[in-house]
Motif scaffolding. Sequence first.
Motif, PDB file in Angstrom:
ATOM      1  N   THR A 108       0.824  -1.221   0.000  1.00  0.00           N
ATOM      2  CA  THR A 108       0.000   0.000   0.000  1.00  0.00           C
ATOM      3  C   THR A 108       0.854   1.266   0.000  1.00  0.00           C
ATOM      4  OG1 THR A 108      -1.662  -1.209   1.270  1.00  0.00           O
ATOM      5  CG2 THR A 108      -1.888   1.182   1.191  1.00  0.00           C
ATOM      6  N   GLN A 109       2.001   1.220   0.691  1.00  0.00           N
ATOM      7  CA  GLN A 109       2.854   2.413   0.798  1.00  0.00           C
ATOM      8  C   GLN A 109       3.423   2.868  -0.545  1.00  0.00           C
ATOM      9  OE1 GLN A 109       2.814  -0.175   2.743  1.00  0.00           O
ATOM     10  NE2 GLN A 109       3.147   0.318   4.904  1.00  0.00           N
ATOM     11  N   CYS A 110       3.296   2.029  -1.572  1.00  0.00           N
ATOM     12  CA  CYS A 110       3.761   2.431  -2.910  1.00  0.00           C
ATOM     13  C   CYS A 110       2.967   3.618  -3.440  1.00  0.00           C
ATOM     14  CB  CYS A 110       3.651   1.258  -3.882  1.00  0.00           C
ATOM     15  SG  CYS A 110       4.826  -0.073  -3.569  1.00  0.00           S
ATOM     16  N   GLN A 111       1.822   3.914  -2.798  1.00  0.00           N
ATOM     17  CA  GLN A 111       1.048   5.084  -3.189  1.00  0.00           C
ATOM     18  C   GLN A 111       1.881   6.360  -3.052  1.00  0.00           C
ATOM     19  OE1 GLN A 111      -2.794   5.425  -1.337  1.00  0.00           O
ATOM     20  NE2 GLN A 111      -3.347   3.297  -1.735  1.00  0.00           N
ATOM     21  N   GLU A 112       2.748   6.393  -2.035  1.00  0.00           N
ATOM     22  CA  GLU A 112       3.611   7.563  -1.832  1.00  0.00           C
ATOM     23  C   GLU A 112       4.537   7.752  -3.032  1.00  0.00           C
ATOM     24  OE1 GLU A 112       5.693   6.737   1.782  1.00  0.00           O
ATOM     25  OE2 GLU A 112       3.850   6.340   2.911  1.00  0.00           O
ATOM     26  N   LEU A 129       3.977   6.722  -6.085  1.00  0.00           N
ATOM     27  CA  LEU A 129       3.165   7.152  -7.222  1.00  0.00           C
ATOM     28  C   LEU A 129       2.796   8.626  -7.108  1.00  0.00           C
ATOM     29  CD1 LEU A 129       0.860   4.017  -7.556  1.00  0.00           C
ATOM     30  CD2 LEU A 129       2.601   4.776  -9.178  1.00  0.00           C
ATOM     31  N   ARG A 130       2.558   9.104  -5.885  1.00  0.00           N
ATOM     32  CA  ARG A 130       2.258  10.527  -5.697  1.00  0.00           C
ATOM     33  C   ARG A 130       3.472  11.371  -6.090  1.00  0.00           C
ATOM     34  NH1 ARG A 130      -3.123  11.124  -5.815  1.00  0.00           N
ATOM     35  NH2 ARG A 130      -4.164   9.748  -4.327  1.00  0.00           N
ATOM     36  N   LEU A 173      -1.891   1.475  -8.969  1.00  0.00           N
ATOM     37  CA  LEU A 173      -1.156   0.632  -8.025  1.00  0.00           C
ATOM     38  C   LEU A 173      -1.693  -0.792  -8.108  1.00  0.00           C
ATOM     39  CD1 LEU A 173       0.730   0.009  -5.632  1.00  0.00           C
ATOM     40  CD2 LEU A 173      -1.097   0.797  -4.108  1.00  0.00           C
ATOM     41  N   GLU A 231      -1.713  -3.655  -6.020  1.00  0.00           N
ATOM     42  CA  GLU A 231      -1.433  -3.844  -4.600  1.00  0.00           C
ATOM     43  C   GLU A 231      -1.325  -5.325  -4.227  1.00  0.00           C
ATOM     44  OE1 GLU A 231      -3.191  -2.358  -0.258  1.00  0.00           O
ATOM     45  OE2 GLU A 231      -4.271  -1.927  -2.114  1.00  0.00           O
ATOM     46  N   LYS A 242      -1.923  15.242  -5.060  1.00  0.00           N
ATOM     47  CA  LYS A 242      -2.888  14.609  -4.152  1.00  0.00           C
ATOM     48  C   LYS A 242      -4.285  14.547  -4.770  1.00  0.00           C
ATOM     49  CE  LYS A 242      -0.505  15.805   0.157  1.00  0.00           C
ATOM     50  NZ  LYS A 242      -0.591  16.519   1.452  1.00  0.00           N
ATOM     51  N   LEU A 268      -5.708   8.024  -8.615  1.00  0.00           N
ATOM     52  CA  LEU A 268      -4.843   6.878  -8.353  1.00  0.00           C
ATOM     53  C   LEU A 268      -5.742   5.650  -8.175  1.00  0.00           C
ATOM     54  CD1 LEU A 268      -1.812   6.810  -5.875  1.00  0.00           C
ATOM     55  CD2 LEU A 268      -3.243   4.826  -6.315  1.00  0.00           C
ATOM     56  N   THR A 309      -6.431   1.532  -7.757  1.00  0.00           N
ATOM     57  CA  THR A 309      -5.803   0.362  -7.135  1.00  0.00           C
ATOM     58  C   THR A 309      -6.461  -0.915  -7.648  1.00  0.00           C
ATOM     59  OG1 THR A 309      -5.318   1.624  -5.119  1.00  0.00           O
ATOM     60  CG2 THR A 309      -5.251  -0.780  -4.951  1.00  0.00           C
TER      61      THR A 309
END
Length: 249
Positions: free
Chosen positions: A66-70, A72-73, A85, A87, A195, A199, A201
Amino acid sequence: MKILVPVKRVVDYNVKVRVKADGSGVDIANVKMSMNPFDEIAVEEAVRLKEKGVATEVVAVSCGVTQCQETLRTAMAIGADRAILVETDEELQPLAVAKLLKALVEKENPSLVILGKQAIDDDANQTGQMLAALLDWPQATFASKVEVQGDAVEVTREVDGGLETLKLTLPAIVTTDLRLNEPRYVTLPNIMKAKKKPLDTVKPADLGVDVTPRLKTLKVAEPPKRSAGIKVPDVATLVDKLKNEAKVI
């Protein structure tokens, strides 16, 4: 033209990694993570192509926790339009990532996929080549210059003897080297804009891909520490030590 840019979340290059006590892998608990530097170059190149009017959309993709969102941001703060993502908590190996990317390419239908030549955590240097093989697309690795010309892309790549220039018919795969560009500094306004960008998932099962690891890590160990150097009084002593102690001559 749509460009797909895969990015990976890795231990920051400034961090000195430590091996777990049981030798099962690298300890990443409470360690700073960031985007793989080669992937950052790939995002920058895709955004530059968009700014030139060559590309119409840049889509960032990451596979992992899940932290891969950071990560991607960050890609969207650099200039990617949206992100996806995939996931999963499974350990992802290059072939599994290539299969996930293949499924996304078939879904998104991009004309160009730009990704880093390798990740600094495993240095596998396999995903781009595997993806090209699975898609049966032309590929150019270690790119130091990329120019899109109509329905083709001209890539200058670094080889042992100097530079090699390839012309690929789109769609194609390009992997980036360090000298392709210098990624821009991510500003606070762009971070805030990122933000609000979409995005999505998905799960590997949604793409019909089995990501079960095929390779098993038996043991991870730190490299042996180098012994201290010594001074020798003359050349004869040096030659003697190289011959009889180091046994390199």
